[in-house]
Design a protein around this motif. Structure first.
Motif, short mmCIF file in Angstrom:
data_model
loop_
_atom_site.label_atom_id
_atom_site.label_comp_id
_atom_site.label_asym_id
_atom_site.label_seq_id
_atom_site.Cartn_x
_atom_site.Cartn_y
_atom_site.Cartn_z
N ALA A 193 27.37 30.81 37.81
CA ALA A 193 28.02 31.95 37.26
C ALA A 193 28.21 32.91 38.40
O ALA A 193 27.46 32.92 39.33
N VAL A 194 29.29 33.58 38.30
CA VAL A 194 29.63 34.43 39.41
C VAL A 194 30.14 35.73 38.83
O VAL A 194 30.34 35.78 37.68
N ALA A 195 30.33 36.72 39.65
CA ALA A 195 31.15 37.77 39.12
C ALA A 195 31.09 39.15 39.68
O ALA A 195 30.79 39.31 40.82
N CYS A 196 31.41 40.10 38.83
CA CYS A 196 31.67 41.43 39.36
C CYS A 196 30.73 42.45 38.76
O CYS A 196 31.08 43.60 38.64
N GLY A 197 29.54 42.00 38.42
CA GLY A 197 28.65 42.94 37.76
C GLY A 197 28.33 44.15 38.59
O GLY A 197 28.04 45.21 38.07
N MET A 198 28.43 43.99 39.91
CA MET A 198 28.00 45.11 40.73
C MET A 198 28.92 46.31 40.63
O MET A 198 28.50 47.43 40.80
N ALA A 199 30.18 46.08 40.39
CA ALA A 199 31.09 47.22 40.30
C ALA A 199 32.37 46.76 39.64
O ALA A 199 32.96 45.78 40.05
N LEU A 200 32.78 47.48 38.63
CA LEU A 200 34.02 47.09 37.98
C LEU A 200 35.19 47.19 38.95
O LEU A 200 36.16 46.48 38.83
N ALA A 201 35.06 48.07 39.96
CA ALA A 201 36.14 48.19 40.95
C ALA A 201 36.39 46.85 41.59
O ALA A 201 37.53 46.48 41.88
N ALA A 202 35.32 46.08 41.79
CA ALA A 202 35.49 44.78 42.43
C ALA A 202 36.28 43.84 41.54
O ALA A 202 36.86 42.88 42.01
N CYS A 203 36.28 44.08 40.26
CA CYS A 203 37.00 43.21 39.34
C CYS A 203 38.42 43.67 39.14
O CYS A 203 39.25 42.94 38.66
N GLY A 204 38.68 44.91 39.47
CA GLY A 204 39.98 45.48 39.15
C GLY A 204 41.04 45.02 40.12
O GLY A 204 40.89 44.06 40.83
N GLY A 205 42.12 45.69 40.16
CA GLY A 205 43.17 45.30 41.08
C GLY A 205 44.50 45.52 40.44
O GLY A 205 44.66 46.41 39.61
N PHE B 77 28.57 38.93 38.97
CA PHE B 77 27.86 38.42 40.13
C PHE B 77 27.42 39.64 40.93
O PHE B 77 28.24 40.47 41.28
N ARG B 78 26.17 39.74 41.22
CA ARG B 78 25.76 40.94 41.98
C ARG B 78 24.87 40.55 43.16
O ARG B 78 24.12 39.58 43.09
N PRO B 79 24.96 41.33 44.22
CA PRO B 79 24.13 41.02 45.39
C PRO B 79 22.66 41.32 45.09
O PRO B 79 22.35 42.30 44.42
N ALA B 80 21.80 40.46 45.60
CA ALA B 80 20.36 40.69 45.38
C ALA B 80 19.96 42.05 45.94
O ALA B 80 19.21 42.78 45.31
N ASP B 81 20.51 42.36 47.10
CA ASP B 81 20.20 43.66 47.71
C ASP B 81 21.54 44.33 48.06
O ASP B 81 22.21 43.93 49.01
N PRO B 82 21.93 45.32 47.30
CA PRO B 82 23.24 45.95 47.53
C PRO B 82 23.37 46.59 48.90
O PRO B 82 24.48 46.88 49.34
#
Ligand code: IFM
Length: 536
Positions: free
Chosen positions: A8-20, A317-322
């Motif tokens: 599983a992957v994704a953009c949980g860390m920031a919706l900006a990363a999912c946008g576009g 998908f979020r980085p373990a350490d932002p």
């Protein structure tokens, strides 16, 4: 660790990363455009109400649910013509640790092929009005269709019993007021197109190489789509071409593991993985075109004969350490590969054939989506490595060795994924799968899972996302691929060794049924399973 944790992957860390960018959009599903409005006509008793017309349903897949019939002879029930049947019954595969089979024989399945009437009755009895199911290509065409271009000849070689059974299932759904959403390809391929066992042994020299022979596979599946659209168009309006195409690529050609394998289950076949990825994109577009042309009959009288989408697994998908750049980069790259590369091609017409982040315009792929079917299960946390995820596809192996947190119950992710679809593609969303592994000693956990995810889905609708429906995975415990019946997801339990295949309703079925019946989440359920607005 389960397969969905691993990829599983994704953009949980920031919706900006999912946008576009914006997207084409489609208004085909709801002519009056009110599907995304939360119903305000109802009295405000604190219920979180879903829009009128919002479809609550449950999902199954043919190969997983059909087999294991209590009285039919195995040859009448089992899907013997598919690569997955070959995979789960081949002695050499069962004996091969590299094939990762922990599963049961086909007879362990729940027998939907025989018990469909009563299962549909159960579904409707819960108040559900949507049913996602899949057709098995190999049942309809047990023999090769290569070289057959005339529809008349195609019709004459389709298996009449399989076709009749699907008509009977659609009739049973119609009789109970249930809308079908039909997937054409839920992983399995006909054996005449894909000899998964031979290709597992030697991918170079096997003859029938499935998606690797992309021209052949795309041509044949488009033909199958045309047949299906003509044959079942009067009964079905809502179609999905493929299920989770990345789940064909990754555990099939890059990193098969005990979490998930897909025939041919070969490791690090980078060139073939790219070929298969692109073939699945092309196949979606050509199936889309075929279904649109062939299904001209409006099954439900809403003025639209065919609404065609794709079922795609999407995961935050979020980085373990932002604050660690490697983790952030890994999360971003995995996010792109998993969630965006395929959908960009079929929704925006921007294909990335080398998976190196370089998109190429493809007008013949653009706009081939009327809606995005989102399968949502979990969020993944990833630790980066020095390996580049791009452009070297083989570095995708870092998907598995990444350090991941365990399966995460992350209800907010359904909101994030639905929002991503709106922001990036401007398309309506159907949640085509959402569910959780059930542990018999803690069945209340499943009730909590469904209420909290539906609460976040309600919030997505409230915040403007056009979500048209929600399908719980799954109606009845079924054959979870290489895990066999060992992983349970059903609203109804079935024991694999019970010769009668009796069903037992699980507690969360009643909870979900209550939500479907009142078309909203009651104050009592909100209190029992609270879900904070803020992200954790
Ligand atoms: O069983 C699968 C299904 O086939 C595809 N989506 C995920 C489910 C649970 O693993």
């Amino acid at each position: 660790m389960r397969w969905f944790e691993a990829w599983a992957v994704a953009c949980g860390m920031a919706l900006a990363a999912c946008g576009g960018g914006g997207g084409g959009g489609s208004d085909a599903l709801d002519a009056d455009g009110d599907a995304s409005e939360v119903d305000s006509a109802e009295p405000d008793d604190g219920t979180l109400r879903f829009p009128p017309g919002f479809l609550f349903g449950a999902a199954i897949a043919g190969f997983q649910a059909d087999m294991g019939c209590p009285t039919l002879a195995p040859e009448q029930c089992e899907d013997r013509g598919s690569d997955w049947y070959q995979w789960i019954t081949s002695p050499e595969i069962l004996a091969d640790p590299g094939a990762h089979m922990a599963g049961d024989p086909p007879t362990a399945g729940p027998g939907f092929w025989e018990l469909y009437e009563q299962d549909i009755e159960r579904l409707a009895g819960l108040g559900l009005r949507g049913f996602r199911m899949s057709l098995e290509w190999s049942r309809i065409f047990p023999t090769a269709t290569d070289g057959v271009e005339s529809m008349d000849v195609l019709r004459s070689i389709a298996d009449p019993e399989a076709v009749a059974r699907y008509h009977a299932i659609f009739a049973a759904l119609k009789a109970r007021g249930v809308t079908p959403l039909v997937t054409l390809n839920h992983y399995t391929l006909p054996l005449w197109l894909h000899d998964g066992v031979a290709c597992h042994e030697d991918l170079e020299s096997c003859r029938d190489r499935g998606w690797v022979d992309s021209t052949r596979a795309v041509h044949e599946i488009a033909k199958y789509a045309r047949f299906v659209g003509e044959e079942f168009g009067a009964e079905v309006d809502l179609w999905a071409t493929e299920n989770e195409p990345f789940a064909v690529v990754f555990p099939g050609y890059i990193f098969p593991s005990a979490d998930r394998v897909n025939p041919p289950g070969v490791s690090l076949a980078s060139a073939e993985a790219k070929t298969v990825f692109n073939a699945l994109i092309e196949a979606h577009a050509r199936m889309y075109d075929a279904l649109k042309a062939a299904d001209t009959k409006d099954a439900d009288g809403d003025g639209v004969a065919a609404e065609v989408g794709l079922v795609y697994a999407m995961t935050p998908f979020r980085p373990a350490d932002p604050s660690e750049p490697l983790d952030v980069r890994a999360a971003e790259r995995a996010f792109y590969l998993w969630n965006l590369a395929f959908l960009d091609a079929v929704a925006k017409g921007v294909e990335d054939p080398e998976l190196d982040g370089e998109g190429v315009p493809r007008a013949d792929l653009a706009g081939r989506m009327d809606y995005v079917g989102v399968n949502y299960y979990t969020r993944v946390t990833i630790e980066g490595t020095e390996d580049p995820l791009l452009p070297d596809l083989s570095a995708l192996t870092t998907f598995n060795p990444f350090t991941l947190v365990v399966w995460e119950d992350y209800p907010r992710g359904i909101y994030e994924m639905a929002t991503l679809v709106r922001e990036r593609y401007g398309l309506p969303v159907i949640i085509t799968e959402n569910g959780v592994e059930i542990h018999e000693d803690d069945e209340a956990a499943a009730s909590r899972f469904f209420v909290r995810h539906l609460t976040w889905l309600w919030r997505a609708i409230r915040d403007g996302v056009d979500v048209r429906g929600y399908f719980a995975w799954t109606l009845v415990d079924n054959y979870e691929w290489n895990h066999g019946m060992e992983l349970r997801f059903g609203l109804f339990a079935v024991e694999p060794d019970d010769p009668a295949k009796a069903r037992r309703q699980r507690p969360h079925a009643a909870v979900y049924g209550d939500i479907a019946t009142r078309h909203g989440i009651s104050p009592a359920l909100q209190t029992q399973y609270p879900e904070p607005e803020a992200a954790p």
